[in-house]
Design a protein around this motif. Structure first.
Motif, PDB file in Angstrom:
ATOM      1  N   TYR A  54       0.831  -1.208   0.000  1.00 42.98           N
ATOM      2  CA  TYR A  54       0.000   0.000   0.000  1.00 42.98           C
ATOM      3  C   TYR A  54       0.862   1.253   0.000  1.00 42.98           C
ATOM      4  O   TYR A  54       0.499   2.276  -0.597  1.00 42.98           O
ATOM      5  CB  TYR A  54      -0.921  -0.027   1.236  1.00 42.98           C
ATOM      6  N   SER A  55       2.041   1.175   0.633  1.00 42.41           N
ATOM      7  CA  SER A  55       2.892   2.364   0.744  1.00 42.41           C
ATOM      8  C   SER A  55       3.624   2.688  -0.554  1.00 42.41           C
ATOM      9  O   SER A  55       4.231   3.758  -0.679  1.00 42.41           O
ATOM     10  CB  SER A  55       3.916   2.156   1.869  1.00 42.41           C
ATOM     11  N   ALA A  87      -2.291  -5.658 -10.377  1.00 43.50           N
ATOM     12  CA  ALA A  87      -1.284  -6.604  -9.900  1.00 43.50           C
ATOM     13  C   ALA A  87      -0.983  -6.407  -8.425  1.00 43.50           C
ATOM     14  O   ALA A  87      -0.892  -7.375  -7.647  1.00 43.50           O
ATOM     15  CB  ALA A  87      -0.006  -6.454 -10.736  1.00 43.50           C
ATOM     16  N   ILE A  88      -0.819  -5.152  -8.028  1.00 49.34           N
ATOM     17  CA  ILE A  88      -0.494  -4.897  -6.619  1.00 49.34           C
ATOM     18  C   ILE A  88      -1.662  -5.279  -5.712  1.00 49.34           C
ATOM     19  O   ILE A  88      -1.503  -5.776  -4.598  1.00 49.34           O
ATOM     20  CB  ILE A  88      -0.062  -3.417  -6.437  1.00 49.34           C
ATOM     21  N   GLU A 116      -1.835  -9.086  -5.325  1.00 48.55           N
ATOM     22  CA  GLU A 116      -0.849  -9.549  -4.361  1.00 48.55           C
ATOM     23  C   GLU A 116      -1.332  -9.319  -2.929  1.00 48.55           C
ATOM     24  O   GLU A 116      -1.160 -10.167  -2.038  1.00 48.55           O
ATOM     25  CB  GLU A 116       0.480  -8.828  -4.595  1.00 48.55           C
ATOM     26  N   ALA A 117      -1.965  -8.151  -2.716  1.00 49.07           N
ATOM     27  CA  ALA A 117      -2.501  -7.861  -1.384  1.00 49.07           C
ATOM     28  C   ALA A 117      -3.612  -8.837  -1.018  1.00 49.07           C
ATOM     29  O   ALA A 117      -3.701  -9.328   0.115  1.00 49.07           O
ATOM     30  CB  ALA A 117      -3.001  -6.422  -1.329  1.00 49.07           C
ATOM     31  N   LYS A 118      -4.468  -9.167  -1.998  1.00 45.71           N
ATOM     32  CA  LYS A 118      -5.553 -10.110  -1.718  1.00 45.71           C
ATOM     33  C   LYS A 118      -4.998 -11.491  -1.415  1.00 45.71           C
ATOM     34  O   LYS A 118      -5.525 -12.218  -0.556  1.00 45.71           O
ATOM     35  CB  LYS A 118      -6.508 -10.176  -2.912  1.00 45.71           C
ATOM     36  N   ARG A 119      -3.920 -11.891  -2.100  1.00 45.66           N
ATOM     37  CA  ARG A 119      -3.332 -13.184  -1.825  1.00 45.66           C
ATOM     38  C   ARG A 119      -2.786 -13.259  -0.403  1.00 45.66           C
ATOM     39  O   ARG A 119      -2.957 -14.256   0.297  1.00 45.66           O
ATOM     40  CB  ARG A 119      -2.217 -13.458  -2.842  1.00 45.66           C
TER      41      ARG A 119
END
Length: 463
Positions: A68-69, A76-77, A80-83
């Motif tokens: 997030y930062s 894509a980002i 990755e956060a959901k994973r």
């Protein structure tokens, strides 16, 4: 009630009532203590869970904070956060979920079929718009929300406590929660334990009560001799009251004879003597003597009426000859003429049901109650319509005297030492034959109801 039964009743009943009151107080206090204990445990447990949930959400945000930062918001980002969030779990039913600001499910590891579903208008089983509330809490800076949701391990809907926080730049609402059915089960177990302790306490109190009652009963049986003495003293007092009552009645009869009939007879004697002297005089004196004799004849009729009144007050002959109903009807017929009430006042008597033969004392009591009620109406009520009703049932005889007079305050009459003597006399007469007297008075009128059981104590004693 027999002497032994009376002793047992008077000794055991207050003890049982006291023990019952103690048991109720103990039970109430135990239940209240259990309720407070349950509330304290629940509050402490939920407080710890609240802190735990907030810590879990902070941990989840920290787990994706490096993504997030970066400032990126591409697919894509976010994937990755959901994973990362999907891999985070803390029990079989502990997981994280993500919604966007429009209520669409972004990530749900336990119910993947919800991913991509617009759930803004979704309501739980209680009708609450759960998703809207969760998004509102997150937009307020994070908060807790209670709702109903399917529990993954049991597939049943259960109450859930959730905590949510927001990632504004991505438009996400991240949250987790714990299911409260386990909490309710633990609290129910506490309730069962408290209930068991209360039951044991009540059982012990009941055993103590039975033992105490038996002890008091055995002790009470030893007081028979003293009770016999008390009963003898009461019989002597009752005999004295009967003698005083007889003397009072004789004094009243003596006053009636002296103040009424005696003075009338003296006046009649003097008028007759004066008339006899005039008979030997002039024609005018003879005519005056005739007028005196006519006046004397009228006074004699008054004396006869007074004699009938005194006899009727002592005991009406019609009560013995024709029974209670006929005596009451005769009393109502003579009432207006003897009391001097307004000629416009109407009185109606009605007898219904099977009056049947009643003991003489019951007939007399009901007759006297009617007399007293009608006397009070004539003196105080100012009524224009009076109804006397006698009803005979299978197990009771009821007498009602109702008027449309001014009425009075029953409580004030009962509390005043010099008023309501007639009412108290009626009450005492009814109690003497095992009956009840009810009085209802208002500005619309007054009703006196006397109820006597058909099988009264007097009837059994004379059977």
């Amino acid at each position: 009630m027999k002497l032994r039964q009376k002793i047992i009743f008077l000794a055991i009943v207050p003890l049982c009532l006291a023990i019952a009151a103690i048991a109720l107080v103990v039970r109430h206090q135990a239940v209240e203590l259990g309720r407070q204990q349950r509330a304290s445990i629940e509050a402490a447990y939920l407080a710890s869970k609240n802190a735990e949930l907030k810590h879990y959400v902070d941990l989840a945000i920290h787990a994706v904070s490096h993504l997030y930062s970066t400032g990126r918001s591409d697919e894509a980002i976010r994937n990755e956060a959901k994973r990362i969030l999907a891999d985070l779990e803390f029990s079989d039913d502990g997981y994280f979920f993500v919604y966007d600001q429009n209520g669409r499910n972004v990530m749900h590891p336990r119910q993947p079929e919800l991913v991509g579903t617009a759930m803004w208008d979704w309501h739980d089983a209680s009708g609450s718009p759960t998703i809207q509330h969760l998004i509102e809490r997150a937009n307020q800076g994070g908060g807790y929300e209670r709702y109903l949701w399917q529990k993954p391990s049991s597939k049943n809907v259960a109450p859930k406590l959730g905590y949510v926080a927001g990632l504004p730049r991505w438009g996400w609402v991240i949250g987790t929660g714990i299911y409260l059915d386990d909490v309710d089960a633990a609290l129910s177990e506490i309730d069962n334990q408290i209930s068991g302790h209360v039951h044991q306490t009540m059982l012990m109190i009941a055993i103590i009560a039975v033992l105490s009652a038996l002890a008091v009963a055995l002790s009470g049986l030893l007081l028979n001799i003293s009770e016999h003495r008390v009963a003898d003293a009461k019989l002597r007092q009752l005999a004295q009251r009967v003698v005083r009552s007889q003397e009072d009645e004789r004094a009243r009869l003596s006053r009636d004879l002296h103040d009424g009939i005696s003075q009338w007879l003296v006046s009649i004697k003097l008028q007759i003597e004066a008339a006899l002297i005039r008979l030997n005089g002039t024609p005018e004196q003879v005519l005056a003597a005739r007028g005196a004799f006519e006046k004397t004849a009228g006074q004699i009729n008054g004396v006869l009426a007074e004699v009938r009144r005194i006899s009727h007050d002592l005991r009406p002959a019609i009560l013995d000859d024709l029974g209670l109903a006929a005596a009451l009807e005769h009393l109502c017929g003579e009432w207006r003429g003897t009391t001097g009430v307004d000629a416009g006042t109407t009185i109606h008597f009605d007898a219904e049901g099977d009056i049947g033969p009643l003991p003489d004392v019951v007939n007399t009591v009901l007759f006297r109650v009617t007399q007293e009620a009608l006397t009070n109406i004539a003196r105080h009520a100012g009524a224009t319509e009076i109804t006397v009703r006698l009803h005979g049932g299978k197990t009771f005889v009821m007498l009602q005297v109702r008027d449309n007079g001014a009425g009075f305050n029953v409580d004030q009459v009962d509390d005043h030492p010099r008023r309501g003597i007639g009412l108290r006399n009626m009450q005492e007469r009814m109690e003497a034959v095992g009956g009840e007297l009810a009085l209802d008075s208002s500005p619309a009128g007054t009703q006196v109801t006397a109820l006597v059981p058909r099988h009264s104590p007097f009837e059994r004693s004379h059977a």
